[in-house]
Design a protein around this motif. Structure first.
Motif, PDB file in Angstrom:
ATOM      1  N   GLY A   1       0.327  -1.436  -0.256  1.00  0.00           N
ATOM      2  CA  GLY A   1       0.181  -0.105   0.342  1.00  0.00           C
ATOM      3  C   GLY A   1       0.764   1.374  -0.069  1.00  0.00           C
ATOM      4  N   SER A   2       1.446   1.026   0.804  1.00  0.00           N
ATOM      5  CA  SER A   2       2.862   2.684   0.470  1.00  0.00           C
ATOM      6  C   SER A   2       3.337   2.877  -0.366  1.00  0.00           C
ATOM      7  CB  SER A   2       3.982   2.002   1.514  1.00  0.00           C
ATOM      8  OG  SER A   2       3.186   2.488   3.312  1.00  0.00           O
ATOM      9  N   MET A   3       3.559   1.398  -1.172  1.00  0.00           N
ATOM     10  CA  MET A   3       4.708   2.199  -1.792  1.00  0.00           C
ATOM     11  C   MET A   3       3.573   2.385  -3.417  1.00  0.00           C
ATOM     12  SD  MET A   3       6.704  -2.224  -3.009  1.00  0.00           S
ATOM     13  CE  MET A   3       7.794  -2.027  -2.199  1.00  0.00           C
ATOM     14  N   SER A   4       2.351   2.585  -3.317  1.00  0.00           N
ATOM     15  CA  SER A   4       1.218   2.564  -4.711  1.00  0.00           C
ATOM     16  C   SER A   4       1.521   4.894  -3.729  1.00  0.00           C
ATOM     17  CB  SER A   4       0.119   2.405  -4.557  1.00  0.00           C
ATOM     18  OG  SER A   4      -0.619   2.240  -3.004  1.00  0.00           O
ATOM     19  N   TYR A   5       1.772   4.867  -2.783  1.00  0.00           N
ATOM     20  CA  TYR A   5       1.340   6.242  -2.339  1.00  0.00           C
ATOM     21  C   TYR A   5       1.894   7.200  -3.178  1.00  0.00           C
ATOM     22  CZ  TYR A   5      -2.561   6.109   0.425  1.00  0.00           C
ATOM     23  OH  TYR A   5      -4.027   6.803   1.138  1.00  0.00           O
ATOM     24  N   PRO A   6       2.948   7.159  -3.503  1.00  0.00           N
ATOM     25  CA  PRO A   6       3.339   8.214  -4.367  1.00  0.00           C
ATOM     26  C   PRO A   6       2.581   9.134  -5.999  1.00  0.00           C
ATOM     27  CG  PRO A   6       4.910   7.127  -3.995  1.00  0.00           C
ATOM     28  CD  PRO A   6       3.702   6.226  -3.437  1.00  0.00           C
ATOM     29  N   LEU A   7       1.381   7.975  -6.195  1.00  0.00           N
ATOM     30  CA  LEU A   7       0.943   7.631  -7.212  1.00  0.00           C
ATOM     31  C   LEU A   7      -0.650   8.569  -6.805  1.00  0.00           C
ATOM     32  CD1 LEU A   7       1.267   5.040  -9.224  1.00  0.00           C
ATOM     33  CD2 LEU A   7       1.429   6.868  -9.792  1.00  0.00           C
ATOM     34  N   VAL A   8      -0.552   7.546  -5.664  1.00  0.00           N
ATOM     35  CA  VAL A   8      -2.616   8.467  -4.513  1.00  0.00           C
ATOM     36  C   VAL A   8      -1.904   9.823  -4.123  1.00  0.00           C
ATOM     37  CG1 VAL A   8      -3.452   7.589  -3.311  1.00  0.00           C
ATOM     38  CG2 VAL A   8      -2.575   5.882  -3.923  1.00  0.00           C
ATOM     39  N   PHE A   9      -1.047  10.078  -3.717  1.00  0.00           N
ATOM     40  CA  PHE A   9      -0.700  11.251  -3.463  1.00  0.00           C
ATOM     41  C   PHE A   9      -0.666  12.481  -4.655  1.00  0.00           C
ATOM     42  CE2 PHE A   9       1.605  15.680  -1.850  1.00  0.00           C
ATOM     43  CZ  PHE A   9       1.074  15.378  -1.358  1.00  0.00           C
ATOM     44  N   ALA A  10      -0.205  11.695  -5.686  1.00  0.00           N
ATOM     45  CA  ALA A  10       0.398  12.852  -6.505  1.00  0.00           C
ATOM     46  C   ALA A  10      -1.227  13.157  -7.539  1.00  0.00           C
ATOM     47  CB  ALA A  10       1.152  12.275  -7.708  1.00  0.00           C
TER      48      ALA A  10
ATOM     49  N   THR B   1      11.205  18.135   2.930  1.00  0.00           N
ATOM     50  CA  THR B   1      11.265  19.435   1.530  1.00  0.00           C
ATOM     51  C   THR B   1       9.644  20.550   1.489  1.00  0.00           C
ATOM     52  OG1 THR B   1      11.607  18.198  -0.465  1.00  0.00           O
ATOM     53  CG2 THR B   1      13.241  18.900   1.398  1.00  0.00           C
ATOM     54  N   ASN B   2       9.204  19.281   1.161  1.00  0.00           N
ATOM     55  CA  ASN B   2       8.048  20.218   0.995  1.00  0.00           C
ATOM     56  C   ASN B   2       7.019  18.886   0.741  1.00  0.00           C
ATOM     57  OD1 ASN B   2       7.473  19.509  -2.048  1.00  0.00           O
ATOM     58  ND2 ASN B   2       9.241  20.196  -2.126  1.00  0.00           N
ATOM     59  N   GLN B   3       5.745  19.241   0.415  1.00  0.00           N
ATOM     60  CA  GLN B   3       4.787  18.838  -0.277  1.00  0.00           C
ATOM     61  C   GLN B   3       4.144  19.016  -1.602  1.00  0.00           C
ATOM     62  OE1 GLN B   3       3.109  20.657   3.412  1.00  0.00           O
ATOM     63  NE2 GLN B   3       1.185  20.831   2.101  1.00  0.00           N
ATOM     64  N   ASP B   4       4.721  18.976  -2.511  1.00  0.00           N
ATOM     65  CA  ASP B   4       4.224  19.237  -3.951  1.00  0.00           C
ATOM     66  C   ASP B   4       3.625  17.807  -4.449  1.00  0.00           C
ATOM     67  OD1 ASP B   4       5.568  21.587  -3.283  1.00  0.00           O
ATOM     68  OD2 ASP B   4       6.836  22.314  -5.071  1.00  0.00           O
ATOM     69  N   LYS B   5       2.285  17.813  -4.915  1.00  0.00           N
ATOM     70  CA  LYS B   5       2.272  16.736  -5.259  1.00  0.00           C
ATOM     71  C   LYS B   5       3.017  16.336  -6.615  1.00  0.00           C
ATOM     72  CE  LYS B   5      -2.213  17.088  -3.665  1.00  0.00           C
ATOM     73  NZ  LYS B   5      -4.077  17.152  -4.287  1.00  0.00           N
ATOM     74  N   THR B   6       3.147  17.465  -7.053  1.00  0.00           N
ATOM     75  CA  THR B   6       3.605  16.806  -8.347  1.00  0.00           C
ATOM     76  C   THR B   6       4.458  18.943  -9.201  1.00  0.00           C
ATOM     77  OG1 THR B   6       1.577  18.350  -9.950  1.00  0.00           O
ATOM     78  CG2 THR B   6       1.098  16.258 -10.045  1.00  0.00           C
ATOM     79  N   PHE B   7       5.194  17.973 -10.332  1.00  0.00           N
ATOM     80  CA  PHE B   7       5.842  19.211 -10.501  1.00  0.00           C
ATOM     81  C   PHE B   7       5.926  19.530 -12.533  1.00  0.00           C
ATOM     82  CE2 PHE B   7      10.016  18.632 -12.902  1.00  0.00           C
ATOM     83  CZ  PHE B   7      10.106  17.084 -12.801  1.00  0.00           C
ATOM     84  N   PRO B   8       6.161  20.517 -12.616  1.00  0.00           N
ATOM     85  CA  PRO B   8       5.451  20.490 -14.397  1.00  0.00           C
ATOM     86  C   PRO B   8       6.836  20.651 -14.935  1.00  0.00           C
ATOM     87  CG  PRO B   8       5.190  23.099 -13.108  1.00  0.00           C
ATOM     88  CD  PRO B   8       6.152  21.705 -12.311  1.00  0.00           C
ATOM     89  N   THR B   9       6.515  20.000 -16.284  1.00  0.00           N
ATOM     90  CA  THR B   9       7.856  20.333 -16.757  1.00  0.00           C
ATOM     91  C   THR B   9       7.475  19.489 -18.593  1.00  0.00           C
ATOM     92  OG1 THR B   9      10.085  19.110 -17.932  1.00  0.00           O
ATOM     93  CG2 THR B   9       9.160  17.648 -16.655  1.00  0.00           C
ATOM     94  N   ASN B  10       7.481  20.305 -19.609  1.00  0.00           N
ATOM     95  CA  ASN B  10       7.782  19.543 -20.650  1.00  0.00           C
ATOM     96  C   ASN B  10       6.538  19.541 -21.612  1.00  0.00           C
ATOM     97  OD1 ASN B  10      10.488  18.786 -20.654  1.00  0.00           O
ATOM     98  ND2 ASN B  10       9.528  16.448 -21.725  1.00  0.00           N
ATOM     99  N   GLY B  11       5.943  20.838 -20.216  1.00  0.00           N
ATOM    100  CA  GLY B  11       4.011  21.302 -20.637  1.00  0.00           C
ATOM    101  C   GLY B  11       3.258  20.347 -20.241  1.00  0.00           C
TER     102      GLY B  11
END
Lengths: 303, 303
Positions: free
Chosen positions: A203-212, B186-196
């Motif tokens: 579950g933890s491994m999938s959390y980058p996607l879940v959060f993003a 360092t931060n809680q940024d979900k995503t970062f923008p690049t290449n459109g």
């Protein structure tokens, strides 16, 4: 109100007589890591003689049923592959039978060979996973190379010891660019226990996607405690829920799974959940139907 | 109530006269990727002539101030290193000056060389990070090898293109086994923008740890919109908050950061946040003090 704590042969007999289908968690019920729980071999043998149906239900997403059977074989416990239901297989069955996943589509896999084998076992094509091209660090950062394959119709995330940023970028791109792309997690286990401690779970491994993707996409989570796991089991094995029992050592996965699926539950001690979580002053909101020390205690019925 | 939308030279002059310290987000305010926002070079030059203090505030955690200055140099914008405040440096300053991190302790880093350089710049020792031993896949799974180093007193997570399960297991073990070990993002940024498009950001990379430890450990998050970032800036640069202005293109990071820190805010358009999020029928709960099309529009004051 506290659930009944079964401890006499009469109570055990009454329970067994009321059940046709035993859904059994594995680690913590049948064995603790490499050690079989005392009495359990005899109990399983007895239940088979009484024509009970046994279904072994595990959230482990890194192994296929074949690989799981090998674990049972090593412990000297006879089981057949189709008695085993892991979250990897459940995810494959869910895609095929519940979502009617299109024949010409592929699944992008964050996971290992066990998950791939289960997708193949139901005829679903996959990319990612163990592909050496995806088992690399993205060095240098070549975001332009992350081009979605239009034949991918789902992202499925399980335990992946080769998790990396390239895989995350690919999976994210499918889900971000195509609202029809299914988003499935084999399970939401925070951690898994090994070597007397815990480590991050699938579950933890999938959390980058879940959060993003949070706020935009919600994953469908297959494994215990979610009812999707039961839907997949029932798509394979028909049984009368009134005469079924979910046996587990973990209130928040096994017992909640039984409750969410409308079947009775038996919590055994000595595993993840502690007696005070059931009988203490500040008990869990998850209450099992019955409590026993160990599944092995039923062995008195075989003597 | 909608914030005032500044558009005349008189309004611009009044704003500039009321500010001594400009805190400026970078991507979306100063430049969009490789392109400088029209007029901005002239505006920065003008503000310097008027003896305004400029502080460039970015959540980017993969770069040190030196590496960030190189980005500005390439764009032809003169800045000095100590005018730049990234979340990597802010995390280092926070550890050193706010937490008084012990001299004999080390930080376990999930991150790249920029984050390591900033820790070194304030005299903090580190392990993990770019160490080749941690830039590997854990194959085979050798959990017994994950042995915590007792000198580690904090785990700091930022953007790490070499994120892997071994790093996650190590970081988890420090935090799971030692309640005194600090847990910083360092931060809680979900995503970062690049290449459109967008890809998972450094906040997402830390989520396997955040989720695995949820209910037991909460991270301290440094970057915008958290006030910790401002505490770190103020530990370095003293200024009168009443005569400061945070300028950004993102309501949820830049503008909320200004609000959380008690300073006025200016939202510029053309970046992450859209006019309808401020002036539409269903506006964001985050309301800037002022809105302008572009920071470059202040260039009329220099003509």
């Amino acid at each position: 109100m506290s659930p009944p704590r079964l401890s006499t042969p009469e109570e055990y007999r009454k329970l067994v007589d009321s059940v046709d289908t035993f859904l059994l968690d594995c680690d913590g019920v049948i064995y603790h890591g490499p050690v079989v729980v005392p009495g359990v071999k005899k109990v399983l043998e007895m239940l088979r003689k009484e024509n009970k149906r046994l279904i072994f239900v595990t959230n482990n997403a890194s192994k296929s049923r074949r690989q799981y059977k090998a674990t049972f074989d090593k412990l000297g416990i006879p089981v057949s592959e189709n008695e085993i239901f892991g979250s990897a297989y459940a995810s494959a069955v869910f895609l095929r039978k519940v979502l009617n996943f299109a024949e010409d589509k592929k699944v992008y896999v964050i996971g290992q060979d066990g998950l791939e084998q289960e997708l193949e076992s139901v005829g679903i094509k996959h990319v990612g996973g163990t592909d050496p091209e995806d088992r690399v660090f993205m060095d240098p950062f070549d975001f332009a190379s992350i081009q979605p394959d239009p034949s991918v119709g789902a992202v499925l995330c399980g335990f992946d010891g080769w998790l990396n940023y390239k895989k995350l970028c690919k999976a994210y791109t499918y889900l971000n660019s195509d609202p029809n792309c299914h988003f499935l997690l084999t399970n939401q286990d925070k951690t898994f226990p090994t070597n007397g401690t815990t480590f991050p779970g699938s579950g933890s491994m999938s959390y980058p996607l879940v959060f993003a993707l949070s706020g935009r996409r919600e994953p469908t989570i297959i494994g215990k405690p979610n009812k999707h796991m039961m839907d997949a089991i029932i798509a394979e094995h028909q049984f009368d829920p009134k005469r079924a029992l979910m046996v587990g050592d973990n209130l928040l996965t096994d017992i909640e799974f039984g409750i969410n699926s409308g079947i009775r539950t038996l919590l055994v001690m000595g595993g993840v959940s502690l007696p005070e979580q059931v009988f203490g002053d500040n008990p869990s909101h998850v209450v099992p139907t019955y409590v026993m020390e160990s599944l092995g205690d039923l062995a008195v019925l075989a003597e």
